[in-house]
Design a protein around this motif. Structure first.
Motif, short mmCIF file in Angstrom:
data_model
loop_
_atom_site.label_atom_id
_atom_site.label_comp_id
_atom_site.label_asym_id
_atom_site.label_seq_id
_atom_site.Cartn_x
_atom_site.Cartn_y
_atom_site.Cartn_z
N UNK A 137 93.66 -3.04 27.73
CA UNK A 137 94.90 -2.52 28.29
C UNK A 137 94.71 -1.44 29.06
N UNK A 138 94.20 -0.22 28.63
CA UNK A 138 94.18 0.71 29.25
C UNK A 138 93.01 0.71 30.45
N UNK A 139 92.09 0.07 30.34
CA UNK A 139 91.03 -0.46 31.24
C UNK A 139 91.50 -1.18 32.47
N UNK A 140 92.34 -2.06 32.27
CA UNK A 140 92.62 -3.21 33.21
C UNK A 140 93.94 -2.75 33.79
N UNK A 141 94.91 -2.32 32.94
CA UNK A 141 96.24 -1.78 33.45
C UNK A 141 96.58 -0.50 34.07
N UNK A 142 95.53 0.62 33.52
CA UNK A 142 95.73 1.72 33.89
C UNK A 142 94.56 2.55 34.50
N UNK A 143 93.61 1.78 35.02
CA UNK A 143 92.34 2.11 35.49
C UNK A 143 91.48 3.21 34.84
N UNK A 144 91.37 3.03 33.46
CA UNK A 144 90.80 3.91 32.75
C UNK A 144 89.31 3.62 32.88
N UNK A 145 88.45 4.55 32.68
CA UNK A 145 86.93 4.41 33.01
C UNK A 145 86.43 3.62 31.89
N UNK A 146 85.02 2.91 31.94
CA UNK A 146 84.78 1.95 31.06
C UNK A 146 84.35 2.58 29.61
N UNK A 147 84.36 4.00 29.64
CA UNK A 147 84.01 4.53 28.55
C UNK A 147 84.99 4.53 27.54
N UNK A 148 86.27 4.14 27.89
CA UNK A 148 87.49 4.00 26.96
C UNK A 148 86.90 2.96 25.93
N UNK A 149 85.79 2.18 26.14
CA UNK A 149 85.40 1.11 25.03
C UNK A 149 84.43 1.62 24.10
N UNK A 150 84.03 3.14 24.37
CA UNK A 150 82.88 3.61 23.44
C UNK A 150 83.36 4.93 22.70
N UNK A 151 82.66 5.17 21.69
CA UNK A 151 82.63 6.43 20.78
C UNK A 151 84.08 6.81 20.42
N UNK A 152 84.42 7.88 20.59
CA UNK A 152 85.70 8.46 20.01
C UNK A 152 86.89 7.95 20.84
N UNK A 153 86.69 7.53 22.18
CA UNK A 153 87.88 7.16 23.17
C UNK A 153 88.32 5.59 22.41
N UNK A 154 87.36 4.84 21.97
CA UNK A 154 87.52 3.62 21.40
C UNK A 154 88.79 3.68 20.33
N UNK A 155 88.43 4.98 19.21
CA UNK A 155 89.52 4.99 18.33
C UNK A 155 90.49 5.78 18.51
N UNK A 156 90.71 6.33 19.77
CA UNK A 156 91.61 7.37 20.03
C UNK A 156 93.11 7.16 19.51
N UNK A 157 93.66 5.94 19.72
CA UNK A 157 94.83 5.60 19.13
C UNK A 157 94.98 5.55 17.74
N UNK A 158 93.75 5.10 17.07
CA UNK A 158 93.60 4.99 15.74
C UNK A 158 93.69 6.48 15.03
N UNK A 159 93.08 7.30 15.64
CA UNK A 159 93.14 8.66 15.08
C UNK A 159 91.75 8.81 13.94
N UNK A 160 90.74 8.02 14.24
CA UNK A 160 89.65 8.00 13.47
C UNK A 160 88.58 8.83 14.19
#
Length: 427
Positions: A137-160
Motif C-alpha cells: 500500500x505504501x509503495x503503490x499508493x504513497x510512492x514509497x521506495x522499494x526499500x519499504x519491502x526490506x529489513x526494518x522498513x518491512x516491520x516498521x508498522x509491526x514494531x519488531x
C-alpha cells in the motif's frame, strides 16, 4: 483427572498465547503470558508430583541465569541512578521467569511441542503477509521506495526488530525442515512446501545476513541428509538444492537491497580502532561500529577501574554516550527523534555484560552459554543445535539482554526446542 485436564489445557493455551503475541509484537500480553505459564506450571507440578518445586529446578542453567539477574540487583546498594537500575531489573527479570516456564514442571514434550509449532508457523505467515500488504500500500499508493519491502522498513508498522523477527521465522523454518525428514507434513505436502517456500522468501526480505547464512546452511544440510536417506528422491532434492543456491547467488551478487547489506561488510574501515575523532558525517557500518565498541569498553573500564564488577547497568549507557560525544560522532538533531549514535549499546552481549558487571558478569554469561551448549549435546537434536548456534552467534552482534524480545529469542527459543524434543517417559 478433570482438574489435570484443565491445567493441561491452560498451559497449552498460555504457551500458545505467548508464541502468538511474541510474533505479533504484543509485548504487554507476552509478559502476562509468561507470568501465567510460571504460576500454572507450579500448580501443574503440585497436582502431578505432590510437590510445589520440581527437582529439575536445580541445574546449571537456572543457576547462571539467577546469578546474572542477581548482578543486576546488587548495584542498587551503591548506585546514584535508582530509576535506571530498576529498569534493567524489570527487563532482565525474564532471566528468572523464562527458565521457570520450563523447569518448574514436566509439561512440554514432543507431542505438545508439535501441537504448538503448527499454529506458530501459520501465525508467522499471517503476520508477514500483513506486513507485505502494508508495504505494498505504501509503495503503490504513497510512492514509497522499494526499500519499504526490506529489513526494518518491512516491520516498521509491526514494531519488531528485523533480526530478532528473522530468528523467530528461522525457528519456524527449521521446524518445517525437520518435519520433512520425519515424513510428517503440516496439513499436506503441498501446503507444507508452500509454507517452507514462503518463509525462505521472507528471510531474504528481512535481510539479516546472519540468519540468511544459517538458512542456506540448513537447506544444504537437510537436502544432503534427506538425499542419503531416500534414494528415489535424490535427484529431485539435488535439483532443489542447486536451484536454491543459484537463486541465492543471483540475489547476493546482483544489485538489490539484500546484496547491499552483504556488500556493506566489505567496505569496513579497520582504522576506526585507532582514530580518536571523527567527522559527524562519518559512516560506520556494522563491523566498524562494533570494532569501535571494543575500544570504548576497554577505555571505560580502565578509566573507572571497573574490571571486576563493571560500571553498573545504570551507568554503562551514559558512559558510552560520553564516548560518542568525545569522538565527535553524529549526535542527531536536537528537538527531533533523531539522536544519532546516542543510546546505542555495545551491540555485543559479551561486551555489554563485561561493561555493566565486569569479569564476574562476563563469566556468568559464559556459564549461561555453556549450559545451553551442554543441553544441545545432551539432547542430540538437529533443530536444537541450529537454534543454539544461531542465538550464540547473535549474541556477538547484539546485546540480547537489553530488550524484551532479545531475551525471548536467546532464552525462550532454545529451551522451547530443548524440552520439545523430550518424550513424556524421559521427562
Amino acid at each position: 483427572m478433570p482438574k489435570n485436564n484443565l491445567i493441561n489445557n491452560l498451559l497449552y493455551f498460555f504457551f500458545l498465547g505467548f508464541l502468538l503475541t511474541a510474533v505479533a509484537a504484543f509485548r504487554a500480553y507476552s509478559s502476562i503470558a509468561i507470568g501465567l505459564i510460571v504460576v500454572t506450571s507450579f500448580i501443574y507440578n503440585k497436582t502431578t508430583t505432590g510437590a510445589w518445586f520440581n527437582k529439575s529446578l536445580c541445574n546449571l542453567y537456572m543457576f547462571f541465569c539467577s546469578l546474572f539477574f542477581l548482578l543486576q540487583i546488587i548495584p542498587i546498594a551503591y548506585t546514584d541512578n535508582i530509576a535506571q537500575s530498576w529498569r534493567h531489573i524489570e527487563v532482565k527479570s525474564a532471566l528468572l521467569f523464562i527458565p521457570l516456564c520450563f523447569f518448574s514442571c514436566r509439561y512440554l514434550n514432543k507431542d505438545r511441542f508439535h501441537a504448538l509449532m503448527k499454529p506458530y508457523v501459520f501465525m508467522l505467515v499471517i503476520i508477514l503477509t500483513w506486513c507485505l500488504g502494508i508495504s505494498f500500500i505504501k509503495y503503490h499508493y504513497h510512492q514509497a521506495p522499494v526499500y519499504i519491502f526490506f529489513y526494518h522498513e518491512l516491520l516498521l508498522d509491526l514494531g519488531h526488530h528485523a533480526i530478532q523477527f528473522s530468528i523467530l521465522v528461522y525457528a519456524g523454518l527449521i521446524f518445517l525442515l525437520q518435519e520433512i525428514t520425519l515424513g510428517r507434513y503440516v496439513v499436506n505436502k503441498a501446503i507444507h512446501f508452500s509454507l517452507l517456500a514462503f518463509l525462505i522468501g521472507a528471510l531474504f526480505l528481512l535481510s539479516s545476513k546472519l540468519v540468511i547464512c544459517f538458512m542456506l546452511c540448513s537447506l544444504v544440510y537437510y537436502a544432503i541428509i534427506e538425499g542419503r536417506k531416500n534414494v528415489k528422491t535424490r535427484w529431485a532434492i539435488t535439483a532443489v538444492a542447486v536451484a536454491g543456491i543459484t537463486i541465492s547467488s543471483l540475489i547476493l551478487f546482483t544489485k538489490n537491497p539484500i546484496s547491499y547489506r552483504f556488500n556493506d561488510i566489505m567496505h569496513s574501515n579497520m582504522h576506526v580502532m585507532e582514530q580518536k575523532k571523527f567527522e559527524p558525517r562519518f559512516y560506520f557500518n556494522g563491523v566498524a561500529f562494533r570494532l569501535l565498541q571494543w575500544r570504548f569498553v576497554k577505555e571505560i573500564t580502565q578509566e573507572h577501574r571497573a574490571w571486576v564488577m563493571g560500571v553498573t547497568p545504570a551507568h554503562a549507557q551514559l558512559l558510552l554516550n560520553q564516548k560518542y560525544v568525545e569522538a565527535n560522532m553524529y549526535a542527531g538533531r536536537p528537538g527531533t527523534p533523531d539522536h544519532g549514535y546516542q543510546d546505542f549499546n555495545t551491540h555485543n552481549e559479551w561486551l555489554e555484560s563485561f561493561l555493566q558487571t565486569g569479569i564476574i558478569g562476563l563469566l556468568t554469561f559464559f556459564g549461561i552459554c555453556f549450559s545451553m551448549i551442554a543441553m544441545a549435546i545432551q539432547q542430540k537434536s538437529r533443530t536444537l543445535w541450529a537454534i543454539v548456534l544461531l542465538v550464540l552467534a547473535y549474541s556477538f552482534q547484539e546485546a540480547v539482554f537489553e530488550t524484551q524480545y532479545g531475551l525471548v529469542v536467546f532464552l525462550f527459543l532454545p529451551l522451547f526446542f530443548y524440552f520439545g524434543e523430550k518424550s513424556a517417559e524421559k521427562q
